[in-house]
Enzyme design. Structure first.
Site, PDB file in Angstrom:
ATOM      1  N   CYS A 155       7.976 -32.505 -14.631  1.00 45.89           N
ATOM      2  CA  CYS A 155       6.635 -32.058 -14.267  1.00 45.89           C
ATOM      3  C   CYS A 155       6.497 -31.932 -12.753  1.00 45.89           C
ATOM      4  O   CYS A 155       5.460 -31.509 -12.247  1.00 45.89           O
ATOM      5  CB  CYS A 155       5.575 -33.016 -14.785  1.00 45.89           C
ATOM      6  SG  CYS A 155       5.615 -33.203 -16.565  1.00 45.89           S
ATOM      7  N   CYS A 178      -2.645 -35.298  -8.868  1.00 49.85           N
ATOM      8  CA  CYS A 178      -1.906 -36.236  -8.002  1.00 49.85           C
ATOM      9  C   CYS A 178      -2.679 -37.552  -7.873  1.00 49.85           C
ATOM     10  O   CYS A 178      -2.086 -38.638  -7.868  1.00 49.85           O
ATOM     11  CB  CYS A 178      -1.703 -35.638  -6.610  1.00 49.85           C
ATOM     12  SG  CYS A 178      -0.761 -34.110  -6.611  1.00 49.85           S
TER      13      CYS A 178
END
Lengths: 404, 131
Positions: free
Chosen positions: B37, B105
């Site tokens: 990913c 994130c």
């Protein structure tokens, strides 16, 4: 910050000053419409366009009458694929292409699928290359078109065009190749290479943006296309629209220069690439070359720096203009479809960077670039939990990651 | 893409990079994300009593992922476990001015904090699901 260094020559190239110089008079002084047959303004423009046509044809071994001007390769691809499909659709509905093609080809193929055509998407080998045998196995009675790119824009791998072309000729199937990255960089001869249709683009070969050409074979066989733009019947009826004379002059000059300078350009690019790769591979471990080691464009170096993510890499080399195969740098969430089609894992695809060298790249540029890349990779690997695990002997493929 | 000054600062001068002894009883380790990913974060805390006395990270990921985890380690030091558990990803988004495409994130950083705390607690014999 240091002056930026341009290493993205597969994305576009600067206009060569010699090209620009030749274009300039065609904006203000010689402004006629090349389709105006009744006065000298038109004749002058037509003469300039004719010279451009000759120069393009000469570079690729075609005749001038086989050159159709376009706005660039996306248009050339659309015209070639849709034009052939619509013209020959009554003969068959099957098209063969590659998973590693540019999006312009893949999206056009998808459109044709919606219109009732059947498309086979061949997977390249691990170097991004196809073989004529592979195409032969996919050919069917109802195949009307094979579309395989000459050289890949992301990894630079060069396909065996002559062999694929010979196969198509023997089987009576039209062969279209996207020559955008190859024309002007490597020898291209539509006769010897058995090509029926080929698109090219000026801005990849030191010409202006917004202009390109489609080669359409006139004999043996004579290829016919259904026009995708209706209008005044320019370009043998295949592409209506007033010709962009200054841009065509530029494309012609760019082709002429690529022909005269091909050996110099190639040696220059090759020596820069070798210099760059020797430095990188000499200083870093776990670097992978994406693409074919030999059958590769001289100016292209696509490298994966394992355990370092592409976007953070690009941040670390912020004054180098390069492209990444990581999804993070693009609008899509998937990493490069080209690398995926070659079987490069997503992990390495996320770590890939394409370096492209060109006519105006210097050895000093390459040295600075290599130095910065090495420093960034070393720094980011110190930050990388994956690199740490590998140093500890952990097999990353055995770990149960929580994918998100 | 334009990065905020704070993201650039953390990227260029990441705080608390490194590793703690993951087998030590007073260290909790959280590893979240997946290489395919494009981001993996390892966040570690060292705890004395109820207080986090040290925090370290290593991150494979984009600049925003590096900044999010670097910031997380800064915030963790000196906090109680409960306070640390309460850190929300939106605080990270705000502090670093992350654009929408980079919110994941901050989520990953929050997950890493929780994973590290849970790892520590399970080493202490407390069932993390009960706290």
């Amino acid at each position: 910050m240091n002056a930026p260094i341009y290493l993205d020559y597969q994305a576009t190239t600067p206009v060569d000053p010699r090209v620009l110089e030749e274009m300039l008079p065609y904006f203000g002084e010689i402004y006629g419409n090349a389709a105006s047959r009744s006065h000298s303004f038109g004749w002058q423009a037509e003469e300039a366009v004719g010279q451009g046509r000759e120069r393009i044809a000469h570079l690729i071994g075609a005749s001038a009458k086989e050159i159709i001007f376009t706005s660039g390769s996306t248009e050339g691809i659309n015209l070639a694929m849709k034009g052939v499909a619509q013209m020959y659709g009554s003969k068959g509905k099957h098209i063969i292409t590659s998973q590693a093609e540019h999006k312009a080809v893949l999206d056009t193929a998808k459109r044709l699928e919606k219109e009732g055509f059947e498309v086979t998407y061949l997977a390249p080998d691990s170097t991004g290359r196809h073989s004529a045998e592979q195409v032969a196995e996919a050919l069917r009675e109802d195949t009307i078109l094979v579309t395989i790119m000459w050289a890949n824009n992301e990894i630079g791998t060069i396909n065996p065009i002559r062999e694929i072309g010979a196969l198509c000729k023997e089987r009576g199937v039209l062969f279209f190749t996207d020559g955008t990255q190859a024309v002007g960089k490597v020898p291209v001869d539509v006769e010897a290479d058995n090509v029926d249709l080929m698109c090219l683009s000026a801005h990849k070969i030191y010409g202006p943006k917004g202009v390109g050409a489609l080669y359409v074979r006139r004999r043996n066989p004579r290829v016919r296309l259904v026009a995708q733009m209706d209008g005044g019947g320019h370009e043998r009826g295949m592409r209506s629209g007033t010709l962009n004379v200054p841009a065509i002059v530029g494309l012609g000059k760019a082709c002429e220069l690529c022909e005269t300078d091909m050996d110099t350009d190639r040696e220059h690019a090759l020596s820069l690439r070798t210099r760059f790769e020797e430095k990188i591979f000499g200083a870093l471990d776990h670097v992978h070359l994406n693409g074919h080691p030999e059958h590769r464009l001289p100016a292209c170096s696509n490298l994966s720096f394992a355990y370092v993510e592409g976007e953070s890499m690009i941040m670390g080399i912020s004054n180098l203009a390069v492209s990444s195969g990581s999804a993070c740098t693009s609008a899509s969430l998937e990493p490069s479809h080209v690398l995926q089609s070659m079987g490069v894992g997503d992990e390495l695809a996320h770590s890939s960077i394409r370096f492209g060298f060109g006519r105006f790249t210097s050895e000093e540029d390459v040295d600075v670039a290599a130095e910065q890349v090495i420093a960034a990779v070393q720094r980011l690997r110190e930050l990388s939990p994956l690199y740490e695990m590998v140093q500890e002997g952990v097999d990353l493929s055995k770990i149960q990651w929580d994918a998100h | 893409m334009a990065y905020s000054d704070k993201v650039l600062d953390h990227y260029n001068n990441p705080r608390n990079v490194g590793s703690l002894d993951k087998s030590a009883d007073d260290v909790g380790t959280g590893v979240v994300g997946a290489p395919e990913c494009g981001d993996v974060m390892k966040l570690q805390i060292q705890v004395e009593g109820d207080t986090i006395v040290d925090a370290k990270f290593k991150t494979f990921g984009c600049g925003s992922a590096i900044a999010s985890s670097s910031l997380a380690t800064e915030w963790l030091k000196g906090r109680s476990l409960d306070d640390a558990m309460a850190i929300n990803n939106t605080e990270i988004v705000q502090e670093l001015s992350l654009p929408p495409v980079k919110i994941h994130c901050s989520v990953l950083a929050e997950d890493a904090i929780k994973a590290a705390i849970n790892d520590f607690k399970s080493k202490q014999g407390t069932d993390p699901s009960q706290t």
